[in-house]
Design a protein around this motif. Structure first.
Motif, mmCIF file in Angstrom:
data_model
loop_
_atom_site.group_PDB
_atom_site.id
_atom_site.type_symbol
_atom_site.label_atom_id
_atom_site.label_comp_id
_atom_site.label_asym_id
_atom_site.label_seq_id
_atom_site.Cartn_x
_atom_site.Cartn_y
_atom_site.Cartn_z
ATOM 1 N N VAL A 236 38.603 -58.870 -89.350
ATOM 2 C CA VAL A 236 40.322 -58.340 -88.801
ATOM 3 C C VAL A 236 39.439 -59.359 -86.910
ATOM 4 N N ILE A 237 40.688 -58.892 -86.515
ATOM 5 C CA ILE A 237 40.388 -60.177 -85.157
ATOM 6 C C ILE A 237 41.928 -59.145 -84.270
ATOM 7 N N VAL A 238 41.646 -58.590 -83.323
ATOM 8 C CA VAL A 238 42.404 -58.102 -82.029
ATOM 9 C C VAL A 238 42.310 -58.844 -80.717
ATOM 10 N N GLY A 239 42.962 -58.649 -79.895
ATOM 11 C CA GLY A 239 42.551 -59.355 -77.857
ATOM 12 C C GLY A 239 42.098 -58.183 -77.726
ATOM 13 N N ALA A 272 39.585 -60.980 -79.373
ATOM 14 C CA ALA A 272 39.274 -62.333 -78.854
ATOM 15 C C ALA A 272 39.789 -62.460 -77.578
ATOM 16 N N ALA A 273 39.246 -62.704 -76.613
ATOM 17 C CA ALA A 273 39.421 -62.430 -75.392
ATOM 18 C C ALA A 273 38.561 -63.931 -74.174
ATOM 19 N N PRO A 274 40.071 -63.640 -73.075
ATOM 20 C CA PRO A 274 39.253 -65.019 -72.034
ATOM 21 C C PRO A 274 38.156 -64.633 -70.862
ATOM 22 N N LEU A 275 37.389 -65.068 -70.218
ATOM 23 C CA LEU A 275 37.017 -64.493 -68.914
ATOM 24 C C LEU A 275 37.337 -63.444 -67.856
ATOM 25 N N SER A 276 38.593 -62.923 -68.074
ATOM 26 C CA SER A 276 38.973 -62.929 -67.200
ATOM 27 C C SER A 276 39.492 -61.272 -67.210
ATOM 28 N N THR A 277 39.364 -61.203 -68.938
ATOM 29 C CA THR A 277 39.454 -59.848 -69.408
ATOM 30 C C THR A 277 38.448 -59.068 -69.048
ATOM 31 N N LEU A 324 31.191 -50.392 -82.671
ATOM 32 C CA LEU A 324 31.921 -50.549 -83.367
ATOM 33 C C LEU A 324 32.555 -52.112 -83.576
ATOM 34 N N VAL A 325 32.638 -53.204 -82.990
ATOM 35 C CA VAL A 325 32.800 -54.342 -82.119
ATOM 36 C C VAL A 325 31.265 -55.543 -83.408
ATOM 37 N N SER A 326 31.755 -56.376 -84.142
ATOM 38 C CA SER A 326 30.936 -57.582 -84.471
ATOM 39 C C SER A 326 31.119 -59.077 -83.566
ATOM 40 N N GLY A 327 31.919 -58.908 -82.884
ATOM 41 C CA GLY A 327 31.617 -59.779 -81.924
ATOM 42 C C GLY A 327 32.880 -59.965 -81.011
ATOM 43 N N ILE A 328 32.255 -61.500 -79.956
ATOM 44 C CA ILE A 328 33.719 -60.995 -78.755
ATOM 45 C C ILE A 328 34.180 -62.616 -79.031
#
Ligand SMILES: CSC[C@H]1O[C@H](OP(=O)(O)O)[C@H](O)[C@@H]1O
Length: 351
Positions: A236-239, A272-277, A324-328
């Motif tokens: 799974v991948i989300v923003g 998946a998110a940029p540092l600005s998030t 619950l988050v495997s990686g960012i």
């Protein structure tokens, strides 16, 4: 319409002839329509009404809204110009409270304005900074894609909501990683949830991926558990709209349920998110979850799907806890638990 890296992508938002031009996402998927604005109040309405949406995209929209405020201000001095821009900043900031990128974009442009010396140079430096933010968004998305692509093989990937080109300037965060994985030769199939009530998944993600020729299937939100229980999902991948220093992820309503089901079925769940998030200051109690109007839930178009006057709870976002988050996945690399330390190290890295 293609968002693929090899074609000149259609931009979700851009500056043209002293106006902000954006895709009207309320018209998708049946119509690809563009709107043009020359007043920051129009940009604020567009953000509020989801003409443009998605954390990075609204950050850039806020920046261009301030550029319009600077352009049309009749201030005689730089300080008066900054005051006019502060009025616009408040209006734009109040449109949507959860995505941190809006605050980040507005703060960045206001800092540029305060460094100006006269009215003319402040106007031009603000516009240059807003345009640069838009270009940086594409570069950042592609860097994120390169870092994230290695996490995926010939996988079926579930995604929730829209974290694609339509949530950014032109490439996408979660869908940017999917694009990069495909461009690296992986045989990617996508399962997109429809993402009630505004249906960003069926209206936007399915639209984007189909137009890019990426294998995508649509499921109702209620089929997430079924899909995972029947081994239809590999990853799974989300923003994200905001990620705290502790790894708490704020994203579209329903993300928490998807993450919980993924954990239940031993399926990796990536963000998946940029540092600005990232929001390094707030604690979970500080985060305001946007509550949207009941009509999004009680009807579609002009058709009522619930009794008149029924009570409605319609939060636009929920919180997924770090466990619950495997990686960012970010433009500087992928961080893994324990997040308080790995996120702090991430911000300590050079670009
Ligand atoms: C690339 S972040 C996109 C993010 O924004 C969406 O929310 P909305 O459509 O309400 O702006 C959703 O949470 C996505 O993950």
């Amino acid at each position: 319409m293609s968002y693929m890296a090899d074609a000149q992508p259609i931009r979700t938002i851009q500056w043209r002839d002293n106006r902000v031009v954006m895709i009207d996402q309320t018209k998708l998927p049946t119509e690809l329509a563009f709107v043009e604005y020359d007043d920051y109040n129009q940009v604020a309405d567009a953000i509020r009404n989801l003409v443009i949406r998605g954390a990075p995209a609204i950050g850039v929209a806020g920046a261009f809204g301030l550029a319009l405020a600077a352009l049309h201000s009749d201030a005689a001095t730089k300080d008066l110009l900054v005051e006019d821009m502060q009025t616009a900043q408040r209006t734009l900031f109040e449109t949507r409270p959860t995505a941190i990128n809006l605050k980040w974009g507005l703060d960045h442009i206001m800092a540029v304005a305060r460094r100006g010396t006269g009215v003319g140079d402040t106007r031009s430096s603000v516009l240059d900074a807003a345009k640069q933010m838009a270009e940086d968004d594409i570069r950042i998305n592609k860097s994120m894609g390169r870092h994230g692509a290695g996490l995926f093989g010939d996988d079926t990937i579930m995604t929730h909501c829209n974290a694609g080109a339509l949530a950014t300037v032109a490439y996408g965060t979660a869908l940017g990683v999917i694009r990069a994985a495909r461009e690296s030769g992986k045989k990617i199939r996508v399962i997109a949830t429809e993402t009630r009530p505004v249906q960003q998944g069926s209206r936007l993600t399915a639209f984007e991926l189909k137009h890019d020729g990426i294998d995508v299937s649509l499921i109702p939100d209620t089929a997430v558990g079924y899909s995972m229980a029947n081994h239809l999902v590999d990853k799974v991948i989300v923003g994200a709209d905001r990620i705290l220093r502790t790894g708490h992820v704020y994203n579209k309503i329903g993300t928490y349920q998807v993450a919980t089901m993924a954990r239940q079925h031993g399926i990796p769940f990536y963000v998946a998110a940029p540092l600005s998030t990232f929001d390094m200051e707030s604690d979970p109690a500080d985060v305001v979850i946007e509550q949207r109007r009941p009509s999004e839930v009680t009807g579609t178009g002009d058709r009522m799907t619930a009794p008149e006057g029924i009570g409605v709870i319609n939060p636009a976002f929920d919180m997924t806890p770090p466990e619950l988050v495997s990686g960012i996945i970010t433009e500087r690399g992928v961080v893994s638990p324990p997040y308080e330390r790995s996120i702090r190290e991430l911000f300590g890295r050079k670009n």
